[in-house]
Design an enzyme around this catalytic site. Structure first.
Site, short mmCIF file in Angstrom:
data_model
loop_
_atom_site.label_atom_id
_atom_site.label_comp_id
_atom_site.label_asym_id
_atom_site.label_seq_id
_atom_site.Cartn_x
_atom_site.Cartn_y
_atom_site.Cartn_z
N LEU A 279 1.10 -1.40 -0.06
CA LEU A 279 -0.71 -0.17 -0.02
C LEU A 279 0.67 1.05 0.47
O LEU A 279 0.23 2.55 0.06
CB LEU A 279 -1.03 0.32 1.58
N ARG A 280 2.48 1.12 -0.09
CA ARG A 280 2.95 2.44 -0.32
C ARG A 280 2.52 3.07 -1.18
O ARG A 280 3.53 4.44 -1.16
CB ARG A 280 4.40 1.43 0.17
N GLY A 281 2.47 2.34 -2.25
CA GLY A 281 2.31 3.63 -3.69
C GLY A 281 0.88 3.78 -3.81
O GLY A 281 1.80 5.48 -4.37
#
Length: 342
Positions: A279-281
């Site tokens: 989910l870093r994107g």
């Protein structure tokens, strides 16, 4: 003092300049990785940004220039800000921008025992390294893809924790080390380790200008600067001040920028469409779009802000597809067109 080429005078390379401005507005974006040909202004942009950034307030005489408004418990173990009842004295300093030499030793990076003081005075005293100097500022590594593996591991640890811990030679020191990491490199000279690349919030490609007018303008400005750096900087001072004021105003607005659910859904749909792991994107995409909205004077994150930063926030997070010969940037642009229209 050497005069840096003004950031506002850099011609072209709009993505690189925008990424660096985003990092200046929201340091939580983690960093900017710039890949590109030699002589395309990567180092020039970093040093120009350093001269442009507004100053910071720091604890006076603190080796780590701690924030006087921060919780004292977050300071270094030997920081002058610590200690019950002490009145904190404040000074104004330039935003730290530290060059990280490729040949740096581990002691120079993390800090070590001050041998001269130990031998002459018999005292154990910690001599801070590059990570301490970069706290609350920027750490710039040119040719980062050539960095030795043990230094990469060290950077990964510090980037993840936000602090540097040194326990050696009878010393036990812990100090904050939160900085924006800016790296640059030429892909032809070697790839960057995926673990380190993932720590950069944004990644941009810079190319040699391919139009005659743009190349001539770049050469004209650089030649004028080399002939009379002080005069060139003076003529560019108004534009520099304008950009500095934009950064200050954007920082002030940042926390008030609204992020509607439609923007969150847009970001997640795009990340799912291109196959971004984790989910870093999404988180980076939203933070970058919020910073752009603040920079442009907006009040909420809109689709145009997300579109403007989608490639730089996601291009280095895509899994390689051996059956797809298109580059990661093209895949993201194609996904945007398919999902949300041209």
């Amino acid at each position: 003092m050497r005069i840096a080429f003004p950031f506002s005078a850099i011609v072209g390379q709009d993505d690189m300049k925008l990424a660096m401005l985003i990092a200046a507005i929201d340091p939580g974006i983690s960093g900017v990785m710039v890949f590109g040909d030699r002589g395309t202004g990567k180092s020039t942009a970093v040093r120009g940004l350093a001269a442009l950034l507004p100053p910071l307030e720091a604890v006076k005489s603190c080796l780590y220039h701690c924030d006087p408004l921060a919780d004292k418990s977050a300071c270094a173990t030997d920081c002058t800000h610590r200690g019950a009842g002490k009145v904190t004295q404040v000074e104004t300093i330039a935003t730290p921008v530290v060059d990280f030499p490729l040949g740096a030793t581990e002691d120079r990076v993390v800090g070590a025992l001050d041998l001269e003081r130990a031998l002459t005075q018999g005292e154990k005293h910690f001599e801070p390294g590059l990570l301490a100097r970069a706290h609350r500022g920027f750490l710039y590594i040119d040719e980062i893809n050539l960095l030795e593996d043990h230094l990469v591991d060290l950077l990964l640890d510090v980037a993840a924790s936000g602090e540097n811990v040194v326990e050696r030679e009878g010393l036990s020191v812990r100090h904050p080390a939160r900085f924006v990491l800016i790296g640059s490199g030429n892909p032809e000279e070697g790839e960057l380790r995926p673990q380190l690349l993932d720590r950069f919030g944004l990644s941009v490609d810079v190319k040699t200008p391919d139009t005659l007018a743009l190349r001539v303008e770049v050469v004209r400005r650089r030649d004028a600067f080399d002939r009379d750096a002080a005069g060139f900087a003076k003529r560019q001072a108004r534009e520099e001040a304008k950009v500095r004021d934009q950064i200050i105003a954007a920082r002030a607005r940042l926390m008030d920028i609204e992020t509607p659910d439609t923007a969150l859904e847009w970001a997640s749909k795009l990340c799912m469409a291109v196959g971004v792991d984790g989910l870093r994107g999404e988180l980076t995409l939203i933070r970058a779009a919020r910073a752009v909205a603040a920079l442009k004077g907006g009040t909420k994150v809109e689709e145009r802000h997300l579109r403007g930063v989608a490639v730089m926030a996601l291009r280095h997070r895509l899994r390689r597809n051996p059956l797809d010969e298109t580059g990661s940037s093209t895949r993201i642009e194609r996904a945007i067109a398919d999902l949300f229209g041209a």
